[in-house]
Design a protein around this motif. Structure first.
Motif: not given
Length: 580
Positions: A15-28, A69-77
């Motif tokens: 699910l963290q990979w999913a966050i990174e995947l969704e973000h990867a689309t934003l700059p383009p 599911v008890g995780g902690h999203p990370r974006l500022d990385t």
């Protein structure tokens, strides 16, 4: 039985990979969107803008899934912003993402990115061919773990960390909470269907077209097909038939010719383009920080992140107006700025018809005017500090629902932020009034009518006649020190060095008597740059308008008193999505 935590950790990692995947689309998507001249390409702006907003919804939904599911999203990385061109995280290695303006290359990239999974394609948790296959693997994992461990064990996250919003101005999509398997599956379905179409192989995503209420909305892949083919889908069309509806016009001459995959290293340090690109990167990293805060227990920060994205839009448009000398314009580089570098170069930048961008980790706090029983101004009381990032964006139009922060409302209401403040220096504008042992200077254009210059019985101008009395002279000095705008200043004799209070570098949100909301008080010689690029004279004290009605923008002129400006009036008009 094996301990459940390793299996849950595997789900959280995906699910963290999913966050990174969704973000990867934003700059383009943002580069393509910002490169479009909206007056010449309104339909393309609608299409790309709606896709971007829905990708932001998908990003938030994946964060909700991870929190559930008890995780902690990370974006500022730094992982969020590797150098472009880049590969799609954990996906098809042949798909390269680039920062390019809207056009044929961008459309082909977006079509590859949003390509629907073929019927019967297996779920793939890594090295997937389509995004749908990746989310299929997450769905399989959720279902399997719920059977093995029980639904309550899987969905153990704090419901208070869920972020909800919508419907959005640019999309029929909604951001819903995830608390159990059913809501998790609904979130996954929303993500996949908005991107690829319904599971039945249709072009529609199940939502109503927000811009054309008489028709259904097509999925991202098919919206880009519409732009490529120059025609819209209509009822009865299929993936095989292609779009057969009304024409959709695209004017490729109405697109900025941005340099492909720009980088800071393309320009010398201190050059105008590089400085503007660095400002953009600071603001974009501020957005990442705000989103991380929103997804980790502060959902209210989502609106602040939204307002900050409007600042991004203005900064990108400024870049597109700069030639890089090679027949193309400058563009945003989307390079990561480490937190330790974000505190450098403290300054406030005014955006055209938009908010104030505050750079350099300048403290933000509240101050309240203390008055006597007769309503005479006495002093300022410092209140609570307001949590910010290293870069933050403050409302200038007066209508934000997230005051003092911007939430994008200025773009909804068509705020006119035209600046009219005189850029001449204080010394050129001042009027000097001498007393005994004191020389007072005043610039009336800076006055915000905070009334410290009036005294309990008479104004400073009259008190100067009695300044041979050291008590009167001390009273004058104290009252001038409390003048927030610096309209009044003083020296010990005419032409002498001005004496200023030792004020920290800070921005204070002022409140006056009877709950009246006042200006932004900038102290400590913080530079302020107007939207036209001209610097205002750097001074120890300065007051910026935040009601939106000053006739001396960006400076406050006291109009907030005339209109009875109050913070609780925030949110009469709300911008509920990132800019399109």
């Amino acid at each position: 039985m094996n301990h459940p935590e390793p299996r849950l950790d595997g789900l959280r990692q995906h699910l963290q990979w999913a966050i990174e995947l969704e973000h990867a689309t934003l700059p383009p998507y943002l580069c393509a969107l910002y490169s479009l001249d909206p007056s010449r390409n309104p339909e393309a702006v609608q299409v790309v803008g709606s896709v971007f907003v829905e990708e932001m919804i998908h990003l938030a939904l994946t964060a909700n899934l991870l929190n559930a599911v008890g995780g902690h999203p990370r974006l500022d990385t730094p992982r969020m912003l590797p150098r472009y061109p880049r590969r799609l995280p954990h996906g098809d290695r042949s798909l390269e993402l680039s920062l390019v303006p809207f056009g044929a290359e961008a459309l082909e990239m977006f079509l590859r990115l949003e390509r629907p999974a073929p019927p019967g394609a297996p779920a793939e948790g890594d090295n997937f061919d389509t995004i749908g296959q990746f989310y299929g693997a997450i769905e399989d994992g959720l279902r399997r773990l719920c059977v093995e461990l029980g639904e309550r064990k899987v969905f153990s996250g704090d419901p208070a960390r869920q972020v909800t919003a919508g419907p959005f101005r640019h999309s029929g999509g909604r951001l819903a909470a995830v608390t159990d398997l059913d809501s998790a599956l609904a979130a996954l379905e929303e993500i996949v269907e908005q991107g690829e179409g319904t599971a039945r192989g249709e072009v529609w995503d199940g939502d109503q077209d927000i811009f054309h209420p008489d028709r259904d909305e097509v999925a991202h892949y098919y919206r880009f097909q519409e732009l490529k083919m120059g025609r819209r889908y209509r009822r009865g069309d299929t993936p095989q038939s292609g779009p057969t509806g009304e024409t959709l016009s695209v004017d490729l001459d109405g697109v900025y010719s941005m340099r492909r995959n720009p980088r800071l290293a393309d320009h010398a340090p201190g050059s105008p383009i590089r400085t503007a690109q660095e400002d953009f990167n600071h603001t974009y990293c501020a957005v990442l920080r705000l989103l991380e805060q929103a997804f980790n227990g502060s959902p209210e920060m989502l609106g602040v992140a939204t307002g900050t994205m409007y600042a991004l839009k203005a900064q990108a448009q400024g870049l597109f107006e700069m030639s890089d000398g090679e027949g193309t314009t400058a563009g945003p580089t989307f390079e990561y700025v480490p937190p330790e570098s974000r505190a450098a170069s403290r300054r406030i930048v005014v955006l055209p018809d938009g908010p104030y961008v505050v750079h350099g980790r300048i403290p933000l706090r509240r101050k309240r005017k203390i008055v006597s029983a007769e309503n005479a101004a006495l002093t300022w009381e410092t209140g609570d500090a307001i949590a910010t990032g290293d870069t933050y964006v403050l409302c200038r139009c007066g209508r934000s629902g997230s005051k003092p922060f911007c939430d994008g409302t200025h773009a909804v209401i068509g705020f006119d932020g035209t600046e009219t403040a005189d850029v001449r220096s204080y010394e050129e504008l001042q009027h000097v009034h001498d007393g005994v042992g004191i020389s007072a200077q005043r610039v009336g254009e800076l006055c915000i009518h905070a009334a410290f210059c009036l005294g309990r019985t008479r104004p400073i101008a009259a008190m100067l006649a009695d300044s041979a009395d050291s008590d009167v002279r001390s009273n004058i000095m104290g009252r001038i020190d409390h003048c927030p705008s610096g309209s009044y200043s003083y020296a010990l004799h005419r032409g002498g060095e001005p004496i200023e209070a030792d004020l920290p570098q800070a921005v204070s949100v002022l409140a006056e008597e009877n709950g009246l909301a006042s200006a932004l008080w900038v102290t400590g010689d913080v530079p302020v740059v107007r939207a036209d690029g001209q610097p205002l004279q750097t001074r120890n004290r300065m007051t910026l308008c935040r009601c939106g009605h000053s006739a001396n923008k960006p400076l406050c002129d006291g109009t907030h008193r005339e209109i009875d400006f109050r913070d609780e009036h925030a949110g009469e008009v709300r911008a509920e999505a990132a800019p399109g």
